[in-house]
Design an enzyme around this catalytic site. Structure first.
Site, PDB file in Angstrom:
ATOM      1  N   HIS A  40     -47.071   9.321 -21.009  1.00 45.83           N
ATOM      2  CA  HIS A  40     -47.767  10.168 -20.051  1.00 45.83           C
ATOM      3  C   HIS A  40     -47.476  11.627 -20.378  1.00 45.83           C
ATOM      4  O   HIS A  40     -46.668  11.941 -21.248  1.00 45.83           O
ATOM      5  CB  HIS A  40     -47.369   9.824 -18.609  1.00 45.83           C
ATOM      6  CG  HIS A  40     -48.170   8.693 -18.033  1.00 45.83           C
ATOM      7  ND1 HIS A  40     -49.532   8.750 -17.854  1.00 45.83           N
ATOM      8  CD2 HIS A  40     -47.783   7.458 -17.599  1.00 45.83           C
ATOM      9  CE1 HIS A  40     -49.958   7.615 -17.335  1.00 45.83           C
ATOM     10  NE2 HIS A  40     -48.923   6.814 -17.178  1.00 45.83           N
TER      11      HIS A  40
ATOM     12  N   ASP B 212     -52.065  17.073 -20.052  1.00 43.89           N
ATOM     13  CA  ASP B 212     -53.332  16.377 -19.814  1.00 43.89           C
ATOM     14  C   ASP B 212     -54.537  17.307 -19.887  1.00 43.89           C
ATOM     15  O   ASP B 212     -55.530  16.990 -20.544  1.00 43.89           O
ATOM     16  CB  ASP B 212     -53.316  15.710 -18.433  1.00 43.89           C
ATOM     17  CG  ASP B 212     -52.572  14.385 -18.433  1.00 43.89           C
ATOM     18  OD1 ASP B 212     -52.225  13.895 -19.523  1.00 43.89           O
ATOM     19  OD2 ASP B 212     -52.331  13.835 -17.346  1.00 43.89           O
TER      20      ASP B 212
END
Length: 385
Positions: free
Chosen positions: A135, A165
């Protein structure tokens, strides 16, 4: 409801994009493309994904939701039919998954050689970590970026998932897609865009790399000019527990800052780092004497490079943000407006986020020219929510 193509008003009007639904950076990239006028169809699994946000998931705004059971070969064929008339495909699956589904670059380019095939991953399509789960903070960690984030000497702090992200991920995917589309105009050939968060984050951090190479960067937190090491580039608490941001780097801006803060006469020489602890204490003590609102009134409209730190819920009503329309209310949701801005082809918001995966299946497939949509629904290949 009726879905029509070509309704976007931004500079990408007429661009057709197939999105294989994922989470995080992929949806954000496709939201951006849709905001800028592209016709994007979002292909989701029936029932939606694990993190499906429904009618409040702003990352899914601006495009219809089509539910297809990609475990069925006929559903894969429907996606390939969509690809045949598309300019771009975006997927964010682990490397190799799209190929196993029959939707990899080779299969898609066989149907549409001009297709720009955008791949969004954390580690990238190659390398020893390519098949490993991860992540945002994991990706940012190995780029050398996370180590320097935050003002805590004892541990790094991460700014939610903005750096990885969205900064190093979705924005580099969009950049890569647009660059590949431009090249395809002259070559007539599509290509694969391998957008990896590790690549983009390292690229975002180029200035720090330059400082390190030049000997002007210390690899510890709160020890450098832009990471809170300098007392004239930091955040300070106010009397009411709120905060003010100070970015008074240039001499003329710093002079205005200390003047308005009321410490010009007692402030030590800021160019001598040995005085920084005393200067920081002086600045911090002064800010604690008034509330955020009072300090905003003092500094607003000046060149002191000082601004109040507002909450997200407060941001839409901030005078500057409101004047520019940075946030808008659309279909009952307050949300960021499309960005950036254009002088002729002004973007506008389209469909609100779908309340359920497959909310637009029938109409969207028909609008994209897919044959026998009712049959696909009857056979469970496609699902209308």
């Amino acid at each position: 409801m009726s879905i029509e193509l070509g309704q976007g008003t931004g500079p990408l009007r007429g661009l057709r994009v197939v999105e294989i639904a994922g989470i995080g950076p992929g949806p954000h990239a496709c939201m951006t493309l849709a905001d800028l006028g592209a016709d994007v169809v979002r292909v989701e699994r029936p029932g939606g994904g694990m993190l499906a946000g429904g009618a409040h998931d702003l990352l899914n705004r601006g495009r219809p939701s089509v539910a297809l059971d990609l475990k069925q070969p006929e559903a894969v064929g429907v996606v390939l039919d969509l690809v045949e008339g598309a300019d771009v495909l975006v997927e964010g699956m682990r490397p190799g998954v799209a190929e196993r589904l029959g939707l990899g670059p080779e299969q898609c380019h066989a149907r549409n050689p001009r297709l720009v095939y955008g791949r969004m991953t954390g580690w990238g399509q190659t390398g020893p970590f390519a098949q490993v789960a991860g992540h945002d903070m994991n990706y940012v960690a190995i780029t050398g970026t996370l180590h320097g984030l935050g003002q805590d000497k004892t541990r790094p702090h991460f700014p939610a998932n903005l750096v990885g992200d969205f900064g190093g991920g979705s924005m580099y995917l969009v950049t890569g897609i647009l660059a590949a589309l431009l090249e395809a105009r002259t070559s007539g050939e599509g290509q694969v865009v391998d957008a990896a968060i590790v690549d983009g984050t390292a690229h975002l951090n180029a200035m720090t790399s330059a400082f390190l190479a030049g000997g002007g960067h210390r690899e510890e937190r709160a020890a450098n000019l832009l990471d809170g090491g300098a007392p004239f580039y930091d955040i300070y608490e106010t009397a009411d527990g709120e905060h003010m941001s100070v970015g008074a780097l240039e001499p003329q801006f710093y002079d205005r800052f200390v003047e308005l803060l009321g410490i010009a006469e007692e402030a030590p020489d800021r160019w001598d780092p040995s005085t920084w602890p005393a200067l920081r204490t002086l600045v911090a003590d002064r800010f604690r004497q008034r509330t955020r609102a009072e300090w905003v009134e003092v500094f607003e409209g000046t060149d002191a490079c000082v601004a109040g730190v507002v909450r997200l819920s407060e941001a839409p009503s901030h005078p500057h943000m409101a004047a520019r329309g940075v946030f808008v209310e659309h279909e009952g949701l307050v949300q960021p407006a499309p960005a950036p801005r254009f002088s002729r082809t002004e973007p506008s918001l389209g469909l609100p986020p779908a309340p359920q995966a497959g909310a637009h299946t029938r109409d969207a497939l028909r609008a994209w020219g897919v044959a026998d949509v009712d049959g696909l629904l009857e056979r469970g290949v496609a699902v209308q929510a």
